[in-house]
Design a protein around this motif. Structure first.
Motif, PDB file in Angstrom:
ATOM      1  N   ARG A  23       0.834  -1.206   0.000  1.00 43.88           N
ATOM      2  CA  ARG A  23       0.000   0.000   0.000  1.00 43.88           C
ATOM      3  C   ARG A  23       0.872   1.261   0.000  1.00 43.88           C
ATOM      4  N   LEU A  24       1.876   1.299   0.885  1.00 45.42           N
ATOM      5  CA  LEU A  24       2.749   2.470   0.975  1.00 45.42           C
ATOM      6  C   LEU A  24       3.577   2.662  -0.294  1.00 45.42           C
ATOM      7  N   ALA A  25       4.053   1.577  -0.859  1.00 51.85           N
ATOM      8  CA  ALA A  25       4.838   1.679  -2.102  1.00 51.85           C
ATOM      9  C   ALA A  25       3.964   2.195  -3.239  1.00 51.85           C
ATOM     10  N   ALA A  26       2.724   1.761  -3.289  1.00 56.44           N
ATOM     11  CA  ALA A  26       1.804   2.230  -4.330  1.00 56.44           C
ATOM     12  C   ALA A  26       1.484   3.714  -4.149  1.00 56.44           C
ATOM     13  N   VAL A  30       8.275   3.117  -4.400  1.00 55.25           N
ATOM     14  CA  VAL A  30       9.187   2.163  -3.760  1.00 55.25           C
ATOM     15  C   VAL A  30      10.394   2.877  -3.164  1.00 55.25           C
ATOM     16  N   GLU A  31      10.884   3.888  -3.849  1.00 55.04           N
ATOM     17  CA  GLU A  31      12.086   4.590  -3.377  1.00 55.04           C
ATOM     18  C   GLU A  31      11.863   5.344  -2.066  1.00 55.04           C
ATOM     19  N   HIS A  32      10.608   5.649  -1.728  1.00 58.64           N
ATOM     20  CA  HIS A  32      10.310   6.361  -0.485  1.00 58.64           C
ATOM     21  C   HIS A  32       9.827   5.430   0.629  1.00 58.64           C
ATOM     22  N   LEU A  33       9.758   4.163   0.345  1.00 62.15           N
ATOM     23  CA  LEU A  33       9.293   3.184   1.329  1.00 62.15           C
ATOM     24  C   LEU A  33      10.372   2.969   2.389  1.00 62.15           C
ATOM     25  N   THR A  34       9.965   2.978   3.665  1.00 55.72           N
ATOM     26  CA  THR A  34      10.910   2.728   4.751  1.00 55.72           C
ATOM     27  C   THR A  34      10.365   1.634   5.667  1.00 55.72           C
ATOM     28  N   VAL A  35      11.269   0.980   6.348  1.00 54.83           N
ATOM     29  CA  VAL A  35      10.881  -0.051   7.321  1.00 54.83           C
ATOM     30  C   VAL A  35      10.028   0.577   8.422  1.00 54.83           C
ATOM     31  N   GLU A  36      10.422   1.754   8.864  1.00 54.57           N
ATOM     32  CA  GLU A  36       9.674   2.433   9.928  1.00 54.57           C
ATOM     33  C   GLU A  36       8.240   2.703   9.503  1.00 54.57           C
ATOM     34  N   VAL A  44       3.050  -2.218  14.380  1.00 54.95           N
ATOM     35  CA  VAL A  44       4.005  -3.070  15.091  1.00 54.95           C
ATOM     36  C   VAL A  44       5.300  -2.286  15.256  1.00 54.95           C
ATOM     37  N   SER A  45       6.181  -2.789  16.090  1.00 53.47           N
ATOM     38  CA  SER A  45       7.465  -2.120  16.301  1.00 53.47           C
ATOM     39  C   SER A  45       8.445  -2.463  15.179  1.00 53.47           C
ATOM     40  N   ARG A  46       9.505  -1.676  15.102  1.00 54.94           N
ATOM     41  CA  ARG A  46      10.582  -1.930  14.127  1.00 54.94           C
ATOM     42  C   ARG A  46      11.199  -3.302  14.414  1.00 54.94           C
ATOM     43  N   ARG A  47      11.309  -3.620  15.684  1.00 51.33           N
ATOM     44  CA  ARG A  47      11.868  -4.918  16.085  1.00 51.33           C
ATOM     45  C   ARG A  47      10.972  -6.061  15.605  1.00 51.33           C
ATOM     46  N   ASN A  51      11.694  -9.267  12.974  1.00 53.75           N
ATOM     47  CA  ASN A  51      11.462 -10.685  13.260  1.00 53.75           C
ATOM     48  C   ASN A  51      10.845 -11.410  12.071  1.00 53.75           C
ATOM     49  N   TYR A  52      10.252 -10.653  11.164  1.00 56.06           N
ATOM     50  CA  TYR A  52       9.554 -11.254  10.025  1.00 56.06           C
ATOM     51  C   TYR A  52      10.281 -11.065   8.702  1.00 56.06           C
ATOM     52  N   PHE A  53      10.916  -9.915   8.534  1.00 56.55           N
ATOM     53  CA  PHE A  53      11.580  -9.607   7.264  1.00 56.55           C
ATOM     54  C   PHE A  53      12.932  -8.961   7.510  1.00 56.55           C
ATOM     55  N   ALA A  54      13.872  -9.253   6.635  1.00 58.39           N
ATOM     56  CA  ALA A  54      15.214  -8.677   6.756  1.00 58.39           C
ATOM     57  C   ALA A  54      15.308  -7.300   6.106  1.00 58.39           C
ATOM     58  N   SER A  55      14.327  -6.957   5.258  1.00 59.73           N
ATOM     59  CA  SER A  55      14.383  -5.685   4.555  1.00 59.73           C
ATOM     60  C   SER A  55      12.994  -5.284   4.073  1.00 59.73           C
ATOM     61  N   LYS A  56      12.871  -4.030   3.685  1.00 55.37           N
ATOM     62  CA  LYS A  56      11.600  -3.553   3.122  1.00 55.37           C
ATOM     63  C   LYS A  56      11.309  -4.270   1.801  1.00 55.37           C
ATOM     64  N   GLU A  57      12.363  -4.587   1.058  1.00 54.58           N
ATOM     65  CA  GLU A  57      12.187  -5.292  -0.214  1.00 54.58           C
ATOM     66  C   GLU A  57      11.597  -6.680   0.013  1.00 54.58           C
TER      67      GLU A  57
END
Length: 193
Positions: A23-26, A30-36, A44-47, A51-57
């Motif tokens: 949703r955020l990438a759309a 994509v270039e403005h998408l952040t993990v935060e 959910v928290s950044r932590r 626990n689920y993904f290593a990166s936004k990609e």
């Protein structure tokens, strides 16, 4: 029962993170998408995100990985007496029924996932899928010295076929791609003769 509930909660959190990323990438690119931003949108928290993904990609491309993992599971679950192609078609039919999506939504996702910044993760996702599929294919082939190589070649060919069929179905706005898959497998078989 606790394990089942725990796994369902984990799957729901993973899906929520993926949905937020898409949703955020759309909305913002994509270039403005952040993990935060993904973590905040999924509440959910950044932590927890980590626990689920290593990166936004990885979060953004979760659907690709989930679909290929499920397809391999379905192929493995087919009766052992079935030929490889019968098992693949049967698994694809079940997969198609399980993952029926809105063509417009699917088109939006496919456009996002082709962003150049996602290419390394997309390659990694499909390399992992190819390894998993090769293992499932090898289980269905007669044992021999060339079986691992045959399994790898067949897995790569099947993944390319799935990709082309998916893209063609999207372009034609077809909800059921199984007939296209049958055609593609026939074309592939004939092409090697």
């Amino acid at each position: 029962m606790t394990t089942g509930l725990r796994e369902r909660k984990k799957a729901a959190t993973r899906q929520s993170l993926h949905d937020a990323a898409v949703r955020l990438a759309a909305e913002h690119g994509v270039e403005h998408l952040t993990v935060e931003a993904i973590a905040d949108a999924a509440t959910v928290s950044r932590r927890t995100f980590s626990n689920y993904f290593a990166s936004k990609e990885q979060a953004l491309l979760h659907r690709d990985r989930a679909h290929t993992v499920r397809l391999v599971e379905l192929i493995r679950a087919r009766p052992a007496r079935e030929s490889l192609m019968t098992a693949v078609i049967g698994a694809a039919e079940q997969h198609s029924a399980e993952f029926a999506t809105d063509p417009a939504q699917e088109e939006g996702y496919r456009s996002l996932r082709l962003h150049p910044a996602l290419l390394p993760e997309l390659v990694a996702t499909y390399a992992a899928a190819e390894r998993d599929l090769a293992e499932a294919v090898e289980e269905r082939l007669p044992a021999g010295p060339d079986t691992p190589l045959r399994a790898q070649i067949l897995a790569a060919t099947l993944l390319a076929t799935f990709r082309v069929v998916g893209q063609t179905a999207l372009e034609r706005r077809e909800r059921d791609a199984v007939d296209l898959l049958r055609q593609a497998i026939t074309i592939t078989r004939e092409g090697f003769h």
